[in-house]
Scaffold this motif. Structure first.
Motif, PDB file in Angstrom:
ATOM      1  N   ILE A   1      31.021  29.141  39.289  1.00  0.00           N
ATOM      2  CA  ILE A   1      31.538  29.420  37.952  1.00  0.00           C
ATOM      3  C   ILE A   1      32.351  30.703  37.952  1.00  0.00           C
ATOM      4  N   LEU A   2      31.834  31.730  38.621  1.00  0.00           N
ATOM      5  CA  LEU A   2      32.570  32.991  38.720  1.00  0.00           C
ATOM      6  C   LEU A   2      33.891  32.798  39.465  1.00  0.00           C
ATOM      7  N   GLU A   3      33.862  31.974  40.517  1.00  0.00           N
ATOM      8  CA  GLU A   3      35.085  31.723  41.271  1.00  0.00           C
ATOM      9  C   GLU A   3      36.125  31.032  40.405  1.00  0.00           C
ATOM     10  N   ILE A   4      35.699  30.060  39.612  1.00  0.00           N
ATOM     11  CA  ILE A   4      36.628  29.357  38.715  1.00  0.00           C
ATOM     12  C   ILE A   4      37.190  30.308  37.664  1.00  0.00           C
ATOM     13  N   PHE A   5      36.324  31.187  37.134  1.00  0.00           N
ATOM     14  CA  PHE A   5      36.804  32.209  36.182  1.00  0.00           C
ATOM     15  C   PHE A   5      37.845  33.098  36.853  1.00  0.00           C
TER      16      PHE A   5
ATOM     17  N   THR B   1      39.638  40.233  37.130  1.00  0.00           N
ATOM     18  CA  THR B   1      39.709  39.280  38.239  1.00  0.00           C
ATOM     19  C   THR B   1      39.152  39.888  39.522  1.00  0.00           C
ATOM     20  N   SER B   2      39.523  41.118  39.785  1.00  0.00           N
ATOM     21  CA  SER B   2      39.092  41.777  41.008  1.00  0.00           C
ATOM     22  C   SER B   2      37.588  41.998  41.035  1.00  0.00           C
ATOM     23  N   LEU B   3      37.006  42.350  39.892  1.00  0.00           N
ATOM     24  CA  LEU B   3      35.558  42.515  39.829  1.00  0.00           C
ATOM     25  C   LEU B   3      34.835  41.226  40.208  1.00  0.00           C
ATOM     26  N   VAL B   4      35.345  40.110  39.718  1.00  0.00           N
ATOM     27  CA  VAL B   4      34.740  38.816  40.028  1.00  0.00           C
ATOM     28  C   VAL B   4      34.832  38.524  41.525  1.00  0.00           C
ATOM     29  N   TYR B   5      36.006  38.791  42.104  1.00  0.00           N
ATOM     30  CA  TYR B   5      36.199  38.451  43.508  1.00  0.00           C
ATOM     31  C   TYR B   5      35.499  39.405  44.472  1.00  0.00           C
ATOM     32  N   VAL B   6      35.113  40.571  44.019  1.00  0.00           N
ATOM     33  CA  VAL B   6      34.261  41.422  44.846  1.00  0.00           C
ATOM     34  C   VAL B   6      32.982  40.656  45.190  1.00  0.00           C
TER      35      VAL B   6
ATOM     36  N   SER C   1      30.871  35.202  50.588  1.00  0.00           N
ATOM     37  CA  SER C   1      31.514  34.383  51.624  1.00  0.00           C
ATOM     38  C   SER C   1      31.741  35.156  52.922  1.00  0.00           C
ATOM     39  N   ARG C   2      31.276  36.395  52.975  1.00  0.00           N
ATOM     40  CA  ARG C   2      31.396  37.257  54.152  1.00  0.00           C
ATOM     41  C   ARG C   2      32.852  37.552  54.525  1.00  0.00           C
ATOM     42  N   ILE C   3      33.713  37.610  53.511  1.00  0.00           N
ATOM     43  CA  ILE C   3      35.106  38.004  53.725  1.00  0.00           C
ATOM     44  C   ILE C   3      35.192  39.459  53.278  1.00  0.00           C
ATOM     45  N   TYR C   4      34.709  40.346  54.133  1.00  0.00           N
ATOM     46  CA  TYR C   4      34.400  41.708  53.722  1.00  0.00           C
ATOM     47  C   TYR C   4      35.627  42.564  53.416  1.00  0.00           C
ATOM     48  N   ALA C   5      36.664  42.430  54.224  1.00  0.00           N
ATOM     49  CA  ALA C   5      37.847  43.253  53.969  1.00  0.00           C
ATOM     50  C   ALA C   5      38.486  42.882  52.643  1.00  0.00           C
ATOM     51  N   ASP C   6      38.544  41.580  52.347  1.00  0.00           N
ATOM     52  CA  ASP C   6      39.080  41.160  51.049  1.00  0.00           C
ATOM     53  C   ASP C   6      38.170  41.609  49.908  1.00  0.00           C
ATOM     54  N   MET C   7      36.868  41.705  50.174  1.00  0.00           N
ATOM     55  CA  MET C   7      35.960  42.243  49.167  1.00  0.00           C
ATOM     56  C   MET C   7      36.334  43.693  48.855  1.00  0.00           C
ATOM     57  N   TRP C   8      36.535  44.493  49.924  1.00  0.00           N
ATOM     58  CA  TRP C   8      36.925  45.887  49.719  1.00  0.00           C
ATOM     59  C   TRP C   8      38.326  45.996  49.136  1.00  0.00           C
ATOM     60  N   LEU C   9      39.175  45.047  49.481  1.00  0.00           N
ATOM     61  CA  LEU C   9      40.509  45.025  48.880  1.00  0.00           C
ATOM     62  C   LEU C   9      40.410  44.860  47.378  1.00  0.00           C
ATOM     63  N   ASN C  10      39.488  44.030  46.925  1.00  0.00           N
ATOM     64  CA  ASN C  10      39.336  43.840  45.484  1.00  0.00           C
ATOM     65  C   ASN C  10      38.709  45.051  44.802  1.00  0.00           C
ATOM     66  N   ILE C  11      37.888  45.791  45.527  1.00  0.00           N
ATOM     67  CA  ILE C  11      37.417  47.074  44.990  1.00  0.00           C
ATOM     68  C   ILE C  11      38.603  48.017  44.826  1.00  0.00           C
TER      69      ILE C  11
END
Length: 201
Positions: A4-8, A34-39, A45-55
């Motif tokens: 649900i968060l991903e769809i949002f 959007t970025s808060l959700v994707y963090v 999903s263990r995509i850590y660099a993209d997680m930090w990118l969204n931070i």
């Protein structure tokens, strides 16, 4: 809940890109959410660099909003136009191009080594690349440098492959839309925008 968060995130991400093409400063608020959700989504999903990118996106959204709000030319055009906001942009200079390429290279090497040696990331090369380029492209957007669209076309294409591999199918759809709309954004800025040689942009 995670789906649900991903769809949002997908829906708000599409709204963000529409606002970015229109150069409406509300894009920074939508981008913040959007970025808060994707963090969370990328952490799971263990995509850590993209997680930090969204931070980073969360932080740069505040910077971008302030940058665009304090720009007198932008505020004036927003106040006088009730239909389409004035699009202003600048081009990369040789000095900034060198800085951009150097920054991407350094960020990629650092991120890859962290992901490869200190995390269980299944996609360290792709994750490091998209994050390095995304950091620089977002800074270029905040400065209204039109070539940031070219970087996003590349990043979005690579991201589609990564997210498909990780089973993030709604996000795959989002990034396909991002890639297409990045082309639209480049065309719109170039053909409807006003080029400014102004370092304050």
């Amino acid at each position: 809940m995670e789906r649900i968060l991903e769809i949002f995130g997908v829906l708000s991400g599409l709204l963000y890109l529409f606002l970015e093409i229109r150069q409406h400063r509300a894009m920074w608020v939508v981008g913040f959410l959007t970025s808060l959700v994707y963090v969370f989504v990328f952490f799971r999903s263990r995509i850590y660099a993209d997680m930090w990118l969204n931070i980073y996106y969360v932080v740069i959204s505040v910077y971008g909003f302030l940058q665009w709000t304090q720009n007198k030319r932008y505020v004036a055009s927003e106040a006088t136009s009730s239909t389409y906001k004035e699009i202003v942009y600048s081009h990369l200079t040789s000095r900034i191009l060198v800085t951009v390429l150097f920054s991407i290279a350094i960020l990629f090497v650092l991120l890859y080594n962290v992901l490869h040696h200190f995390t269980d990331s299944p996609v360290p090369v792709g994750d490091a690349f998209t994050t390095a380029v995304g950091i620089v492209a977002t800074w270029m957007l905040a400065r209204r440098i039109i070539e940031h669209w070219i970087l996003w076309i590349v990043v979005n294409g690579v991201s589609v492959c990564i997210y498909y591999q990780r089973g993030l199918y709604p996000t795959v759809f989002l990034y396909i839309c991002y890639a297409i709309l990045a082309v639209v954004g480049l065309y719109t800025w170039k053909n409807k925008g006003i080029r400014k040689n102004d370092s304050t942009l």
